[in-house]
Write a protein that holds these residues in place. Structure first.
Motif: not given
Ligand SMILES: N=CN[C@@H](CCC(=O)O)C(=O)O
Ligand SMILES: [Zn+2]
Length: 412
Positions: A72-87, A141-142, A174-176, A402-407
Motif C-alpha cells: 500500500p502507499g505510505w499513509c503520512d498522517s502528519h505534515t506541514h507541506i504547505v509553507y513558503a521559502g525555506n530555513r 505517499t498515497g 486523500p488530503i486531510k 518503480e511506480s506509484v499508483f493512486i486510484n
C-alpha cells in the motif's frame, strides 16, 4: 478499466476490511502473499491471490511484476507541506551550535516561516507546496495530512487552508486538513499570549469551521509555546465544531499534553520524543493513535520516540514524516521507515504496519486506505526488482520504487 498484475514476488499488507489499526504484538505480523496476482478495477482493489489460483480474467492491461513487490502507499498522517521559502540559514546556525529552542527564542523558527508565508502570495504558496506534494507522491505517499500553522493571523491561516483546499481539488490522493493556528505565539502577542489564544478561539476557529476547511484541530503543547491549559481551552472550543484533535505533544518536554489529548478523544498525539511511564500508561486502552516522527529526531538531533517501550507495552504506533521547513525538511516516508528500524529498533514488519494501516487510522482513512483489501482504493507502490521487503528499510537512501499508483492510475 481492469488491470491485472501477475507474478508479483510478494504482495504486502493483506488485511480483512475489519482491521482498522494494529497494536503491540499484532504489529509484528505483516500478512503477505508470495508469487501473487492483483486485480484493479478502475480505482479499486478488486481481488488478489496466489498465481496458482489465478482465474481466467478478461482485462484491459496485464503487468508482469516478476521480482517486484507491491505494497500500500505510505499513509503520512502528519505534515506541514504547505509553507513558503525555506530555513537553511537556521540549519547552518544549528551546525554552528545554536539549538532549535535558542533559534526560536531569537525570533527565528516558526515565526520566521510565518513572516515568509505572510509576505508570499497565495498562488506562490500553492506553487511551492504542490511541487513538494508531487515529490512525496513519487516517493510513495498515497494519503497525507497537511496542517496550517505558518499563518498565525486570520488572513495567513485562511491563506494556508485555501491552499490545502486547492491541493485537495487538484490531486487524487486523500488530503486531510488540520487547523494549527496555535503553533507559536506571534511576536506582537509576546507580552499577552492569552490575547492570541482568544484570537484563535474566538475569531479564527469559528471562521475556519464555518468555511468547512478542516476536519482536525492541532496545537503545539510545549514549554514556550502553548500550555496544557491553552490546550484544554482550544480543544473544548473545537469540539463544538466537531473538529477532532491531532496534537503536537511531548516533543521537548512532557507537560501533560497526552492526557489533555486523550480527554478530548484525540485521533492522534504526535512527536512523543519525551515519554514518561505515566504517558505510556495513559495511552493504554484509548482510541488515540501515538505518532512518531523519526526524521525530525534525525534532523534536530533530539531523542527518538521510545517505540520499543511503547509497542512492548501493547500500544499501537504510527509513523509520519512531519515534513516542514524547520525541523524536518523531508517528506520521504521511505527514510522514515528506515529510521524507525535503524534508530527506534522497530522490525521491518512493525515499521511498514506503522506507516500504512496505522497511518491511515491517524487520518480516519483505514476503511479505504492503508492495506491491500478488496474494496479499498488502489493506492499502492510497485517496487523495482528487490530481494525482499526488508530490503526497503535496509537499503536506506536507495529509491527502490518503480511506480506509484493512486486510484489505480500510475502517477510516478
Ligand atoms: N514542533 C512543532 N512544529 C513543527 C516544526 C515547525 C517548524 O520548526 O517550523 C514540528 O512538528 O516539528
Ligand atoms: Zn509537526
Amino acid at each position: 478499466m481492469k488491470q491485472l498484475f501477475i507474478n508479483i514476488k510478494e504482495l504486502l499488507q493483506i488485511r480483512e476490511d475489519n482491521i482498522t489499526k494494529l497494536s503491540g504484538a499484532e504489529m509484528k505480523e505483516l500478512p503477505t502473499i508470495k508469487n501473487a496476482w492483483l486485480l484493479i478495477e478502475n480505482d479499486t482493489i478488486a481481488n488478489y491471490g496466489e498465481m496458482s489460483s489465478l482465474p481466467k480474467l478478461e482485462v484491459d492491461k496485464t503487468i508482469d511484476a516478476k521480482g517486484k513487490i507491491i505494497l500500500p502507499g505510505w499513509c503520512d498522517s502528519h505534515t506541514h507541506i504547505v509553507y513558503a521559502g525555506n530555513r537553511e540559514q537556521e540549519f547552518a546556525d544549528r551546525i554552528n551550535g545554536l539549538s532549535y529552542e535558542e533559534i526560536a527564542n531569537r525570533g527565528g523558527g516558526i515565526l520566521n516561516s510565518a513572516k515568509t508565508l505572510q509576505e508570499t502570495s497565495e498562488e506562490e504558496v500553492y506553487r511551492q507546496s504542490a511541487k513538494r506534494l508531487e515529490e512525496v507522491i513519487k516517493l510513495g505517499t498515497g494519503a497525507v495530512e497537511i496542517k496550517s500553522g505558518y499563518g498565525l493571523t486570520e488572513e495567513g491561516e485562511l491563506k494556508m487552508l485555501r491552499v490545502i483546499k486547492k491541493l485537495q481539488e487538484n490531486y487524487a490522493l486523500p488530503i486531510k486538513a488540520t487547523f494549527l493556528g496555535a503553533h507559536a505565539i506571534p511576536r506582537e502577542y509576546k507580552e499577552n499570549p492569552d490575547a492570541y489564544m482568544d484570537l484563535v478561539i474566538e475569531k479564527i476557529l469559528p471562521k475556519v469551521a464555518k468555511e468547512n476547511l478542516v476536519e482536525y484541530i492541532d496545537i503545539f503543547c510545549e514549554k514556550g509555546y502553548f500550555s496544557v491549559d491553552d490546550t484544554h481551552k482550544l480543544l473544548s472550543a473545537a469540539k463544538k465544531f466537531s473538529l477532532k484533535p491531532k496534537i503536537h505533544v511531548n516533543q521537548f518536554h512532557a507537560i501533560g499534553g497526552i492526557q489533555a489529548g486523550i480527554e478530548y478523544d484525540a485521533l492522534s498525539v504526535d512527536h512523543l520524543e519525551v515519554m514518561r511511564p505515566e504517558d505510556i500508561e495513559s495511552l493504554k486502552g484509548t482510541d488515540t493513535m501515538p505518532v512518531a516522527l523519526p526524521s525530525c529526531s534525525l534532523f534536530l538531533s533530539i531523542p527518538y520516540t521510545p517505540a520499543r517501550k511503547m509497542l512492548d507495552a501493547g500500544l499501537p504506533l504510527a509513523l509520519a514524516s512531519d515534513f516542514n521547513p524547520g525541523s524536518t525538511p523531508s517528506g520521504n516516508m521511505n527514510l522514515v521507515v528506515s529510521l524507525a528500524c535503524i534508530k527506534m529498533k522497530m522490525t521491518p514488519e512493525e515499521a511498514i504496519n506503522a506507516a500504512t494501516i496505522n497511518g491511515a487510522y491517524a487520518m480516519d482513512l483505514s476503511k479505504t486506505h492503508g492495506s491491500i483489501t478488496r474494496g479499498k482504493k488502489a493506492n499502492f507502490i510497485l517496487t523495482k526488482e528487490i530481494p525482499s521487503y526488508t530490503y526497503l528499510p535496509y537499503a536506506f537512501g536507495t529509491n527502490a520504487i518503480e511506480s506509484v499508483f493512486i486510484n489505480g492510475k500510475i502517477v510516478g
